[in-house]
Design an enzyme around this catalytic site. Structure first.
Site, PDB file in Angstrom:
ATOM      1  N   ASP A 228       5.937  -6.601   6.232  1.00 28.03           N
ATOM      2  CA  ASP A 228       4.604  -6.114   5.899  1.00 28.03           C
ATOM      3  C   ASP A 228       3.634  -6.958   6.740  1.00 28.03           C
ATOM      4  O   ASP A 228       4.012  -7.996   7.309  1.00 28.03           O
ATOM      5  CB  ASP A 228       4.314  -6.225   4.395  1.00 28.03           C
ATOM      6  CG  ASP A 228       3.153  -5.288   3.995  1.00 28.03           C
ATOM      7  OD1 ASP A 228       2.380  -4.866   4.878  1.00 28.03           O
ATOM      8  OD2 ASP A 228       3.027  -4.991   2.789  1.00 28.03           O
TER       9      ASP A 228
HETATM   10  C1  BGC Z   1       0.241  -2.846   3.383  1.00 25.04           C
HETATM   11  C2  BGC Z   1       1.252  -1.911   4.020  1.00 25.04           C
HETATM   12  C3  BGC Z   1       0.645  -1.287   5.241  1.00 25.04           C
HETATM   13  C4  BGC Z   1       0.208  -2.387   6.199  1.00 25.04           C
HETATM   14  C5  BGC Z   1      -0.385  -1.868   7.476  1.00 25.04           C
HETATM   15  C6  BGC Z   1      -0.336  -3.836   4.368  1.00 25.04           C
HETATM   16  O1  BGC Z   1      -1.397  -4.502   3.803  1.00 25.04           O
HETATM   17  O2  BGC Z   1       0.837  -3.542   2.305  1.00 25.04           O
HETATM   18  O3  BGC Z   1       1.654  -0.932   3.103  1.00 25.04           O
HETATM   19  O4  BGC Z   1       1.565  -0.429   5.856  1.00 25.04           O
HETATM   20  O5  BGC Z   1      -0.750  -3.185   5.540  1.00 25.04           O
HETATM   21  O6  BGC Z   1      -1.613  -1.290   7.258  1.00 25.04           O
END
Ligand code: BGC
Length: 793
Positions: A228
């Site tokens: 993530d």
């Molecule tokens: C989220 C993800 C997301 C990523 C990119 C993170 O803060 O938890 O689900 O895909 O950001 O935007």
């Protein structure tokens, strides 16, 4: 791409670089070796493509179709629909130049407070896995990879970047990992995104057991594991643990550290090679997809957007859950209702998605007001004007933009309701309440909405309330007073149109709850173990999440998991079963005598090597086209391990014209009868009598069957000095050894006696027998038994 050849030509620095992002939304291309970049974008409910490549401003994305959120389309229980949404998002990804979609989100809804519940599908792993799997297949059928997330146990947003989730092995396997496992094995997603949080002490993105042993080792996941965004804390540990790609990039310092670790012999280069292979594997898939990642059109093709808007509307309508409908109040057909009061600001300034990374810049919005052809459009929001659906329709806001209703709002609403034949009242949660990054603090509707509902229904008994929210809200104070209530969820850009379709009767609602609707927060399973303290949360409720908890505790929910009613009626025919071969065919078969009244239903014997197929015809006995969700639950026999009373194992959605019949068909195999036994580290399915319950909701069971299940491999706990006497005496060899050591007579004496004495004896471990029998059994006899056991384990 010849992956091995390409890998052999890469320098150590290139290997380190390609295992971190090139900017926020791509992997690096290496032109020298013809390695293409892999472009990626959120998200799960529609494309969030950045206007400027390399930027990550949440507010600056290109227009795209905003589909219903996962919580909403999950409520459709419609596999084909989930696949169509996956396909449609992939089509827009292709047009905008993206290879990977960062979705679907598929964490289990453990608490109704999780701020991101709108992004997740269900409290149940089978429903989550089936719907997410269909989405992945849909997307990947178009050459766009899916990224299932967040692996694992990101079940709340509270301190998500550091929280240590302490979870036992069984709930981990049977609930939190099960949905991921299902998707990995069936749909082969291109990528998995590791979560921010820790799981039993280790960060999910630096977790050898989760990433290497389970995901890649046991489940044979062949794609890419990315972190993530900023979830990597120690890149070398992450790579060693099984993470393939750190996101976002650039991450030059970490790339250097990684290369140094290899040079210093701290990390074997073959481990890094293994990670690089997976990046190359996905880069190769991306290269073959024919997507032009260099193009940056300003939006998807208008024809695509028009088609997808219609899909988004159909999907949201199919996902609407009709909670109650006394006296068949709904639909308000325009032929019989001429004056409609439309109350609630969300009917005009719609709330249709949640906050955070999944937020789409909706290409258009369709509100309840615009779909009804009445005014009330917010400025600057494009929507098409339609002819008026009802002869007269009057709009009253009812509450302000924060959802708060004061006396003035309520008076206006009551006036509108009084002047009408019926009232459509849209209530729900404002934007500020549901988002990624933090949890909700309670289940309450905004201040004044309860008073608003009660005032409107007191004035206008023909009131239907529509709830717009991404997760459970508390309804106790008003729901008994309102004849018709539906949960519309966060329905995407066409959500307003979908509400109108359901209210006018154009579409019969067929959504079912994917999350138990509790009466109050304190009734939810995780209540005592949420949000956690001192940096950790203990999943103390274990396996008993959602309906598993309510079934076990007897705490009645307001509406159970799987609940939802229709405008039509469905009749179930006779249930037939057959067990045999691996496809269930060519074996034994049974049919229930008659459908109705067969309380215990048919029964059949099966072995764990068989497949069991079940068929039940279902007829739409009403006068409208409608859809039925047929749900199948299994109730296990009482066994050695504690198990939930029943669990969803399969479901089937049948769309039926009035008077027509369809057949719900299911196939079950060993794993559907199994639970995870940490004692053996594997899934076991004990022999015994299992009950099958098939119904329209989890509380409206229409057909039952009994399965006499025989396990051909019944693992037994190995005996040792700490095994209780019960296990020694139940085990054939254990009993023989004991008998050889002390003689049958003494055994009878010790295990005979009064019931309480006997129970006490059966409960003591072998090791304590000499002491507790006053020397009648010698230490030597016990040592001899253990030697005998060791000689032939
Ligand atoms: C989220 C993800 C997301 C990523 C990119 C993170 O803060 O938890 O689900 O895909 O950001 O935007």
């Amino acid at each position: 791409m010849d992956i091995e050849k390409t890998l052999s030509q890469m320098t150590l620095e290139e290997k380190a670089t390609i295992t971190s992002g090139y900017g926020p939304w791509a992997t690096p291309a290496i032109d020298r070796l013809d390695i293409p970049k892999v472009t990626m974008s959120d998200g799960p409910h529609g494309m969030r493509a950045m206007k400027e490549e390399g930027t990550a401003d949440l507010r600056e994305s290109l227009p795209a179709t905003c589909f219903p959120t996962a919580a909403c389309f999950g409520s459709s229980w419609d596999i084909q629909l989930a696949a169509s949404i996956g396909e449609a998002i992939a089509e827009e990804a292709r047009e905008l130049g993206y290879n990977l979609v960062l979705g679907p989100g598929m964490n289990i809804k453990r608490t109704p407070l999780c701020g991101r519940n709108f992004e997740y599908i269900s409290e149940d792993p089978v429903l989550t896995g089936e719907m997410a799997g269909a989405f992945v297949e849909g997307s990947q059928s178009k050459g766009v990879g899916a990224t299932i997330k967040h692996f694992a146990c990101n079940n709340s947003e509270f301190e998500r970047m550091s929280l240590n989730v302490q979870v036992d092995e069984r709930p981990l396997r049977e609930l939190y990992l099960a949905a991921f496992e299902r998707v990995i094995r069936r749909a082969r997603p291109w990528a998995v995104m590791g979560a921010y949080n820790r799981v039993n002490g280790e960060f999910a993105c630096e977790h050898p057991r989760l990433l290497s042993e389970i995901l890649k080792g046991e489940w044979l996941f062949e794609g890419l594991v990315m972190s993530d965004w900023t979830a990597v804390n120690d890149r070398v540990s992450a790579i060693a643990a099984g993470l393939d790609l750190e996101m976002p990039g650039p991450s030059d310092a970490n790339d250097r550290r990684l290369a140094e670790a290899v040079r210093a012999g701290e990390l074997d280069e073959s481990v890094l090679d293994e990670r690089v292979r997976r990046v190359l594997y996905v880069a190769d898939l991306a290269g073959k997809s024919g997507i032009n990642t260099a193009q940056r059109p300003a939006h998807p093709d208008p024809e695509t957007l028009t088609r997808h808007h219609a899909l988004a509307r159909r999907a949201a309508a199919q996902s609407t859950v009709l909670l109650k409908n006394e006296g068949d109040l709904l639909p308000f057909e325009p032929t019989s209702t001429s004056r409609l009061a439309v109350i609630g600001r969300f009917a005009e300034t719609p709330r249709f998605q949640g906050g955070g990374s999944s937020k789409v810049n909706a290409a258009r919005t369709e509100t309840v007001c615009s779909a009804l052809g009445i005014s009330g459009e917010p400025e600057g929001v494009h929507s098409d004007s339609r002819p008026q659906v009802y002869e007269h329709a009057e709009y009253a806001p009812g509450y302000d933009e924060h959802g708060h209703a004061d006396a003035r709002h309520i008076d206006g609403a009551v006036r509108a309701a009084r002047a009408a034949d019926a009232a459509l009242l849209v209530v729900g949660l404002p934007d500020a309440v549901e988002s990624e990054g933090f949890d909700r603090s309670d289940l309450e509707l905004p201040e004044g909405q309860t008073e608003l509902i009660r005032a409107v229904v007191a004035e206008q008994p023909r009131t239907a309330v529509i709830i717009v929210a991404g997760s459970v809200v508390r309804v106790e104070e008003w729901i008994d007073e309102v004849p018709a209530v539906a949960l519309a969820g966060l329905g995407g850009q066409a959500g307003g149109g979908a509400i109108v379709d359901v209210v006018t009767g154009e579409v019969a609602p067929s959504g079912r709850l994917t999350e138990t609707m509790v009466r109050r927060l304190e009734d939810s399973a995780a209540w005592l173990n949420y949000p956690g303290e001192n940096g950790a949360v203990h999943y103390g409720e274990g396996l008993f999440v959602g309906y598993r908890w309510h079934d076990e505790s007897g705490v009645a929910p307001r509406y159970p998991f799987g609940h939802g009613i229709s405008y039509s009626r469905f009749e179930y025919g006779a249930l037939s079963l057959s067990a045999g071969g691996s496809d269930g065919r060519g074996g034994r078969s049974e049919e229930s005598e008659s459908g109705e009244g067969a309380e215990s239903g048919p029964s059949i014997a099966m072995r764990d090597t068989d497949a069991l197929s079940l068929r039940v015809p279902v007829r739409n006995a009403g006068s409208r086209s409608a859809a039925e969700v047929v749900q199948l639950y299994i109730e296990p026999p009482k066994g050695r391990l504690r198990r939930p009373r029943r669990e969803l194992k399969a479901f089937s959605k049948l769309h039926l014209a009035p008077g027509t019949e369809g057949v719900a068909e299911f196939s079950l195999s060993r794993r559907d009868f199994a639970c995870f036994d940490p004692g053996f580290g594997e899934w076991i399915s004990e022999s015994g009598e299992y009950r099958v319950h098939i119904g329209s909701t989890s509380a409206d069971i229409r057909r039952r069957a009994t399965i006499d299940f025989e396990s051909t491999v019944e693992p037994r706990r190995a005996l040792n000095e700490w095994s209780p006497m019960r296990e020694w005496l139940e085990d054939e060899r254990g009993r023989r050894l004991f008998s050889e050591a002390i003689g049958e007579q003494l055994i009878d004496h010790l295990s005979g006696g009064r019931p309480a004495e006997r129970e006490m004896f059966l409960n003591i471990p072998l090791k304590k027998v000499p002491q507790l029998t006053g020397g009648r059994v010698s230490e030597e006899a016990i040592a001899g038994m253990l030697d005998g056991l060791a000689a032939s384990p």
